[in-house]
Every structure is written in structure tokens, then in C-alpha cells.
Motif scaffolding. Sequence first.
Motif, mmCIF file in Angstrom:
data_model
loop_
_atom_site.group_PDB
_atom_site.id
_atom_site.type_symbol
_atom_site.label_atom_id
_atom_site.label_comp_id
_atom_site.label_asym_id
_atom_site.label_seq_id
_atom_site.Cartn_x
_atom_site.Cartn_y
_atom_site.Cartn_z
ATOM 1 N N TYR A 58 37.105 45.082 37.801
ATOM 2 C CA TYR A 58 38.337 44.518 38.264
ATOM 3 C C TYR A 58 38.551 46.325 38.240
ATOM 4 O O TYR A 58 38.796 46.993 37.024
ATOM 5 N N SER A 60 42.804 48.196 40.806
ATOM 6 C CA SER A 60 42.945 47.496 40.800
ATOM 7 C C SER A 60 42.994 47.759 42.562
ATOM 8 O O SER A 60 43.909 46.961 43.299
ATOM 9 N N HIS A 62 39.898 47.250 43.931
ATOM 10 C CA HIS A 62 38.833 46.419 43.941
ATOM 11 C C HIS A 62 38.394 45.271 42.953
ATOM 12 O O HIS A 62 38.274 45.796 42.220
ATOM 13 N N GLY A 76 41.954 45.597 48.313
ATOM 14 C CA GLY A 76 43.312 45.456 47.884
ATOM 15 C C GLY A 76 43.984 46.802 47.266
ATOM 16 O O GLY A 76 43.211 47.554 46.636
ATOM 17 N N LEU A 79 45.917 45.083 42.927
ATOM 18 C CA LEU A 79 45.300 43.353 42.868
ATOM 19 C C LEU A 79 45.468 43.622 41.021
ATOM 20 O O LEU A 79 44.948 44.103 40.564
ATOM 21 N N VAL A 91 44.496 35.486 41.810
ATOM 22 C CA VAL A 91 44.517 37.272 42.224
ATOM 23 C C VAL A 91 45.427 37.225 43.295
ATOM 24 O O VAL A 91 45.460 36.760 44.253
ATOM 25 N N THR A 92 46.065 38.464 42.372
ATOM 26 C CA THR A 92 48.048 38.861 43.388
ATOM 27 C C THR A 92 47.030 39.923 43.912
ATOM 28 O O THR A 92 46.919 41.130 42.743
ATOM 29 N N GLY A 93 48.163 40.250 45.005
ATOM 30 C CA GLY A 93 48.504 42.091 45.123
ATOM 31 C C GLY A 93 47.999 42.217 46.881
ATOM 32 O O GLY A 93 48.062 41.362 47.618
ATOM 33 N N ILE A 95 45.708 41.942 49.406
ATOM 34 C CA ILE A 95 44.018 41.530 49.822
ATOM 35 C C ILE A 95 44.380 42.173 51.402
ATOM 36 O O ILE A 95 45.490 42.028 52.604
#
Length: 102
Positions: A58, A60, A62, A76, A79, A91-93, A95
Amino acid sequence: MNNKHRERSVKRAKKATVRERLADLLELPGDLAYNGCIITLIGEREILLENYRSILEYRSDHLLVLTGNGKIRIQGVALHVLYYTELEMKVTGQITSVLYEI
């Protein structure tokens, strides 16, 4: 490939075929029959994953998620895992790609 490895591969293939026929006969949804992960992509800003096993990486840029049938890599910018439970995660951001890895 040695004989022992070949025998295991044949057994797995036969087991998968039986599972597929049974799932078709019982008209089971694919996610239940094949232990599949459901991926819902909402535009390029949100993704919902259901039936995953664990988060392997995890960052920011990928996210690598283990599923019953392989791995899913979400790439992205910025993320963020908004929430996760035993059953699903959001998941937000920004992509940029979703890759399935076996």
C-alpha cells in the motif's frame, strides 16, 4: 516438469472443470463459484473491491491486493484506502490502471 508436478496440474484442472460444471448446473454467480474478486470502478476516482484476501502493498502510487485467484494491482496518484472490512474495501484517488496478476 517432473511427473509429480504434472500429476498435480492435471488434478487441479480436473477439479476446476468439475467445479465449473457444478456452478453452471446450480446457476451460481461467478464470484461464489470461482472465489472471484468483484471490482467496481467508479469513473477514475474510486474503486470498490469485494471478496479480496489481504493487502500486500500500500503506497500512494499503487496498491497490491491478494485475491482468491491472483493479485490485483491498482496504480494511480494520491491513492487512499478510504475503508476496508473483511468483505470489501474502497480506494479513492486518481486511478490510472487496474492490472490482474496471476
